[in-house]
Motif scaffolding. Structure first.
Motif, PDB file in Angstrom:
ATOM      1  N   SER A 106      -9.219   5.391   0.225  1.00  7.86           N
ATOM      2  CA  SER A 106      -9.106   5.451  -1.233  1.00  7.86           C
ATOM      3  C   SER A 106      -7.737   4.996  -1.737  1.00  7.86           C
ATOM      4  O   SER A 106      -7.468   5.065  -2.930  1.00  7.86           O
ATOM      5  N   LEU A 107      -6.880   4.510  -0.850  1.00  6.83           N
ATOM      6  CA  LEU A 107      -5.487   4.221  -1.220  1.00  6.83           C
ATOM      7  C   LEU A 107      -5.195   2.768  -1.574  1.00  6.83           C
ATOM      8  O   LEU A 107      -4.034   2.423  -1.805  1.00  6.83           O
ATOM      9  N   VAL A 108      -6.197   1.895  -1.632  1.00  3.86           N
ATOM     10  CA  VAL A 108      -5.944   0.498  -1.997  1.00  3.86           C
ATOM     11  C   VAL A 108      -5.268   0.482  -3.367  1.00  3.86           C
ATOM     12  O   VAL A 108      -5.704   1.146  -4.302  1.00  3.86           O
ATOM     13  N   GLY A 109      -4.171  -0.253  -3.472  1.00  2.00           N
ATOM     14  CA  GLY A 109      -3.398  -0.315  -4.708  1.00  2.00           C
ATOM     15  C   GLY A 109      -2.297   0.727  -4.790  1.00  2.00           C
ATOM     16  O   GLY A 109      -1.647   0.864  -5.808  1.00  2.00           O
ATOM     17  N   SER A 110      -2.068   1.427  -3.682  1.00  3.55           N
ATOM     18  CA  SER A 110      -1.030   2.458  -3.624  1.00  3.55           C
ATOM     19  C   SER A 110       0.015   2.085  -2.584  1.00  3.55           C
ATOM     20  O   SER A 110      -0.156   1.144  -1.816  1.00  3.55           O
ATOM     21  N   VAL A 111       1.086   2.873  -2.556  1.00  2.00           N
ATOM     22  CA  VAL A 111       2.068   2.792  -1.485  1.00  2.00           C
ATOM     23  C   VAL A 111       1.977   4.098  -0.718  1.00  2.00           C
ATOM     24  O   VAL A 111       2.113   5.182  -1.282  1.00  2.00           O
ATOM     25  N   LEU A 112       1.697   3.986   0.576  1.00  2.00           N
ATOM     26  CA  LEU A 112       1.583   5.127   1.477  1.00  2.00           C
ATOM     27  C   LEU A 112       2.882   5.264   2.253  1.00  2.00           C
ATOM     28  O   LEU A 112       3.339   4.303   2.868  1.00  2.00           O
ATOM     29  N   SER A 113       3.483   6.453   2.199  1.00  2.00           N
ATOM     30  CA  SER A 113       4.702   6.725   2.965  1.00  2.00           C
ATOM     31  C   SER A 113       4.353   7.678   4.094  1.00  2.00           C
ATOM     32  O   SER A 113       3.735   8.719   3.866  1.00  2.00           O
ATOM     33  N   LEU A 114       4.751   7.311   5.315  1.00  2.00           N
ATOM     34  CA  LEU A 114       4.550   8.147   6.494  1.00  2.00           C
ATOM     35  C   LEU A 114       5.907   8.425   7.115  1.00  2.00           C
ATOM     36  O   LEU A 114       6.675   7.501   7.367  1.00  2.00           O
ATOM     37  N   ASP A 115       6.194   9.697   7.370  1.00  2.00           N
ATOM     38  CA  ASP A 115       7.464  10.076   7.989  1.00  2.00           C
ATOM     39  C   ASP A 115       7.178  11.003   9.155  1.00  2.00           C
ATOM     40  O   ASP A 115       6.768  12.143   8.978  1.00  2.00           O
ATOM     41  N   SER A 116       7.378  10.486  10.361  1.00  2.00           N
ATOM     42  CA  SER A 116       7.143  11.274  11.576  1.00  2.00           C
ATOM     43  C   SER A 116       8.449  11.800  12.156  1.00  2.00           C
ATOM     44  O   SER A 116       8.512  12.172  13.321  1.00  2.00           O
ATOM     45  N   GLY A 117       9.498  11.829  11.339  1.00  2.00           N
ATOM     46  CA  GLY A 117      10.764  12.405  11.773  1.00  2.00           C
ATOM     47  C   GLY A 117      11.932  11.443  11.814  1.00  2.00           C
ATOM     48  O   GLY A 117      13.070  11.849  12.003  1.00  2.00           O
ATOM     49  N   GLN A 118      11.683  10.152  11.621  1.00  2.00           N
ATOM     50  CA  GLN A 118      12.747   9.142  11.668  1.00  2.00           C
ATOM     51  C   GLN A 118      12.977   8.486  10.313  1.00  2.00           C
ATOM     52  O   GLN A 118      13.576   7.420  10.236  1.00  2.00           O
ATOM     53  N   GLY A 119      12.490   9.114   9.256  1.00  2.00           N
ATOM     54  CA  GLY A 119      12.575   8.531   7.928  1.00  2.00           C
ATOM     55  C   GLY A 119      11.243   7.925   7.534  1.00  2.00           C
ATOM     56  O   GLY A 119      10.439   7.539   8.382  1.00  2.00           O
ATOM     57  N   ALA A 120      11.013   7.861   6.238  1.00  2.00           N
ATOM     58  CA  ALA A 120       9.728   7.382   5.729  1.00  2.00           C
ATOM     59  C   ALA A 120       9.555   5.884   5.945  1.00  2.00           C
ATOM     60  O   ALA A 120      10.471   5.097   5.708  1.00  2.00           O
ATOM     61  N   VAL A 121       8.360   5.506   6.387  1.00  2.00           N
ATOM     62  CA  VAL A 121       7.939   4.112   6.461  1.00  2.00           C
ATOM     63  C   VAL A 121       6.975   3.924   5.304  1.00  2.00           C
ATOM     64  O   VAL A 121       5.973   4.626   5.200  1.00  2.00           O
ATOM     65  N   ARG A 122       7.293   2.985   4.428  1.00  2.00           N
ATOM     66  CA  ARG A 122       6.472   2.742   3.242  1.00  2.00           C
ATOM     67  C   ARG A 122       5.576   1.534   3.480  1.00  2.00           C
ATOM     68  O   ARG A 122       6.038   0.470   3.882  1.00  2.00           O
ATOM     69  N   LEU A 123       4.277   1.739   3.218  1.00  2.00           N
ATOM     70  CA  LEU A 123       3.269   0.710   3.432  1.00  2.00           C
ATOM     71  C   LEU A 123       2.534   0.432   2.126  1.00  2.00           C
ATOM     72  O   LEU A 123       1.927   1.338   1.542  1.00  2.00           O
ATOM     73  N   ARG A 124       2.591  -0.813   1.664  1.00  2.00           N
ATOM     74  CA  ARG A 124       1.813  -1.210   0.484  1.00  2.00           C
ATOM     75  C   ARG A 124       0.372  -1.431   0.957  1.00  2.00           C
ATOM     76  O   ARG A 124       0.109  -2.303   1.783  1.00  2.00           O
ATOM     77  N   VAL A 125      -0.543  -0.640   0.430  1.00  2.00           N
ATOM     78  CA  VAL A 125      -1.956  -0.720   0.829  1.00  2.00           C
ATOM     79  C   VAL A 125      -2.607  -1.824   0.010  1.00  2.00           C
ATOM     80  O   VAL A 125      -2.842  -1.677  -1.183  1.00  2.00           O
ATOM     81  N   ARG A 126      -2.898  -2.944   0.671  1.00  2.00           N
ATOM     82  CA  ARG A 126      -3.358  -4.149  -0.015  1.00  2.00           C
ATOM     83  C   ARG A 126      -4.869  -4.238  -0.193  1.00  2.00           C
ATOM     84  O   ARG A 126      -5.343  -4.626  -1.238  1.00  2.00           O
TER      85      ARG A 126
END
Length: 160
Positions: free
Chosen positions: A89-109
């Motif tokens: 459901s995230l198309v058109g959003s930016v998903l941030s995932l942080d597993s302990g080393q800082g957030a990785v931002r992913l543009r959901v295309r």
């Protein structure tokens, strides 16, 4: 709590030719505990890293809840298998995932639509069952590292 269940960085494309012929063998070490992501380029060591045709979709994410019990990334060829995050459901959003080393931002295309290979790797009917649940294709917006395990999640609108 959301988590990263599996990570895949494969140097080869295994699903070539006709599905009836079966996939190529999995290379040693494609399932990893950690991946390094580069902004605009993808996952270091992955088959689509810095590949011009895939820069707009170089990282793929799928939810464990979408897969049959026991299935994983080697069957669906996505890069990141998460649990507890409704990624489709995230198309058109930016998903941030942080597993302990800082957030990785992913543009959901866009959606990562399933193909006929799913009937071979997961079982008959999987292709149809995964429609609308095949994960998403993303562009990494920053450099970072993701690891298997608990993950903090952020979701924001894509304003670009």
């Amino acid at each position: 709590m959301p988590e990263i269940v599996e990570l895949l960085a494969s140097p080869v494309h295994r699903f070539e030719g006709r599905p009836a012929d079966g996939p190529a063998p999995a290379p040693e070490g494609e399932l990893v505990e950690e991946i390094r992501i580069r902004a605009g380029l993808g996952i270091v060591g992955d088959r689509y890293y810095a590949h011009p045709a895939h820069r707009d979709a170089s990282v793929t994410v799928i939810a464990r809840e979408s897969l049959p019990v026991g299935a994983g990334l080697t069957e669906v060829r996505r890069n990141i298998l998460v649990a507890g995050i409704e990624v489709d459901s995230l198309v058109g959003s930016v998903l941030s995932l942080d597993s302990g080393q800082g957030a990785v931002r992913l543009r959901v295309r866009r959606p990562a639509n399933p193909c006929a290979w799913m009937d071979v790797t997961l079982g008959p009917g999987a292709w149809r069952a995964l429609r609308g649940r095949g994960g998403v294709r993303c562009v990494p917006l920053n450099d970072g590292i993701l690891r298997v395990g608990p993950v903090s999640v952020g979701i924001e609108p894509d304003t670009a």
